[in-house]
Scaffold this motif. Structure first.
Motif, mmCIF file in Angstrom:
data_model
loop_
_atom_site.group_PDB
_atom_site.id
_atom_site.type_symbol
_atom_site.label_atom_id
_atom_site.label_comp_id
_atom_site.label_asym_id
_atom_site.label_seq_id
_atom_site.Cartn_x
_atom_site.Cartn_y
_atom_site.Cartn_z
ATOM 1 N N PHE A 13 0.820 -1.212 0.000
ATOM 2 C CA PHE A 13 0.000 0.000 0.000
ATOM 3 C C PHE A 13 0.856 1.265 0.000
ATOM 4 N N THR A 14 2.059 1.205 0.543
ATOM 5 C CA THR A 14 2.962 2.347 0.418
ATOM 6 C C THR A 14 3.376 2.523 -1.040
ATOM 7 N N PHE A 15 3.644 1.420 -1.716
ATOM 8 C CA PHE A 15 3.959 1.471 -3.141
ATOM 9 C C PHE A 15 2.793 2.075 -3.932
ATOM 10 N N LEU A 16 1.578 1.592 -3.686
ATOM 11 C CA LEU A 16 0.409 2.126 -4.392
ATOM 12 C C LEU A 16 0.184 3.597 -4.091
ATOM 13 N N LEU A 17 0.352 3.978 -2.840
ATOM 14 C CA LEU A 17 0.172 5.373 -2.440
ATOM 15 C C LEU A 17 1.168 6.268 -3.172
ATOM 16 N N CYS A 18 2.407 5.824 -3.236
ATOM 17 C CA CYS A 18 3.432 6.643 -3.889
ATOM 18 C C CYS A 18 3.242 6.704 -5.400
ATOM 19 N N LEU A 62 -8.743 6.344 1.599
ATOM 20 C CA LEU A 62 -9.358 7.630 1.926
ATOM 21 C C LEU A 62 -8.952 8.718 0.939
ATOM 22 N N ASP A 63 -7.712 8.677 0.510
ATOM 23 C CA ASP A 63 -7.241 9.666 -0.449
ATOM 24 C C ASP A 63 -8.015 9.567 -1.762
ATOM 25 N N GLY A 64 -8.250 8.363 -2.212
ATOM 26 C CA GLY A 64 -9.019 8.183 -3.448
ATOM 27 C C GLY A 64 -10.474 8.591 -3.295
ATOM 28 N N VAL A 104 -4.329 14.750 9.796
ATOM 29 C CA VAL A 104 -3.320 15.707 9.320
ATOM 30 C C VAL A 104 -3.021 15.458 7.850
ATOM 31 N N TRP A 105 -2.906 14.197 7.484
ATOM 32 C CA TRP A 105 -2.637 13.843 6.094
ATOM 33 C C TRP A 105 -3.748 14.362 5.178
ATOM 34 N N THR A 106 -4.984 14.091 5.552
ATOM 35 C CA THR A 106 -6.119 14.447 4.705
ATOM 36 C C THR A 106 -6.321 15.951 4.624
ATOM 37 N N LEU A 107 -6.238 16.629 5.760
ATOM 38 C CA LEU A 107 -6.587 18.045 5.795
ATOM 39 C C LEU A 107 -5.433 18.972 5.425
#
Length: 182
Positions: A13-18, A62-64, A104-107
């Motif tokens: 999931f870190t790979f996918l996120l990046c 959540l980002d998607g 924090v990441w989302t906002l």
């Protein structure tokens, strides 16, 4: 077996996120995934591994969903993701920290301040906290009576500035790197 599976999922999931969310090159995303998986393997306490291991997956989904339109499917999915996240989290070990990191990441990092992003973030948090309510109530009631609780629950407010100063001095380099990245 659980640790190996958790390390794989963190790396994946870190790979996918990046790669998919940040748009990094495949080679950089692979390195990020390997570093995240290896960093998780250095932790020897299982609740830490599970709680922080679920973090990249939660951030990815959540980002998607925050980038998409609000629908019944995304709201139910955010609530279900929160409940799934609760299965991997521990109240005293990881849940307070990971929920703050996700907010924090989302906002602030991804800057999703739209109404539907706030709704999804709230539903995720609700789903993550609700299964732990009996545990939180038990901790609030019994922790001050425990000999393991010590003075932590009776710390006067005057200790706060000293603790914050110590945290800032201890983690000054990391805070500078984070501030430079923002």
């Amino acid at each position: 077996l659980v640790l190996i599976l958790c390390a794989f999922l963190v790396g994946w999931f870190t790979f996918l996120l990046c790669e998919r969310r940040w748009g990094l090159r495949r080679s950089a995303s692979i390195v990020a995934g390997v570093i995240a998986a290896y960093g998780l393997m250095k932790v020897d306490i299982l609740p830490y591994v599970l709680g922080f291991g679920a973090l990249p997956a939660a951030l990815y989904y959540l980002d998607g969903w925050c980038a998409a339109r609000l629908s019944r499917r995304t709201t139910i999915s955010a609530l279900a993701l929160g409940v799934g996240f609760a299965l991997f989290s521990s109240v005293p070990f990881t849940l307070p920290f990971t929920l703050v990191m996700i907010a924090v990441w989302t906002l602030f990092i991804r800057r999703y301040w739209s109404w539907h992003a706030l709704v999804l973030l709230f539903l995720f948090g609700l789903g993550a906290v609700a299964p732990h309510i009996p545990e939180v109530l038990s901790l609030v009631k019994n922790a001050p009576l425990s000999n393991r609780g010590g003075d932590y629950y009776q710390v006067p407010w005057s200790y706060g500035p000293g603790i914050i100063r110590e945290l800032i001095l201890t983690h000054a380099i990391a805070l500078l790197v984070i501030a430079a990245g923002l």
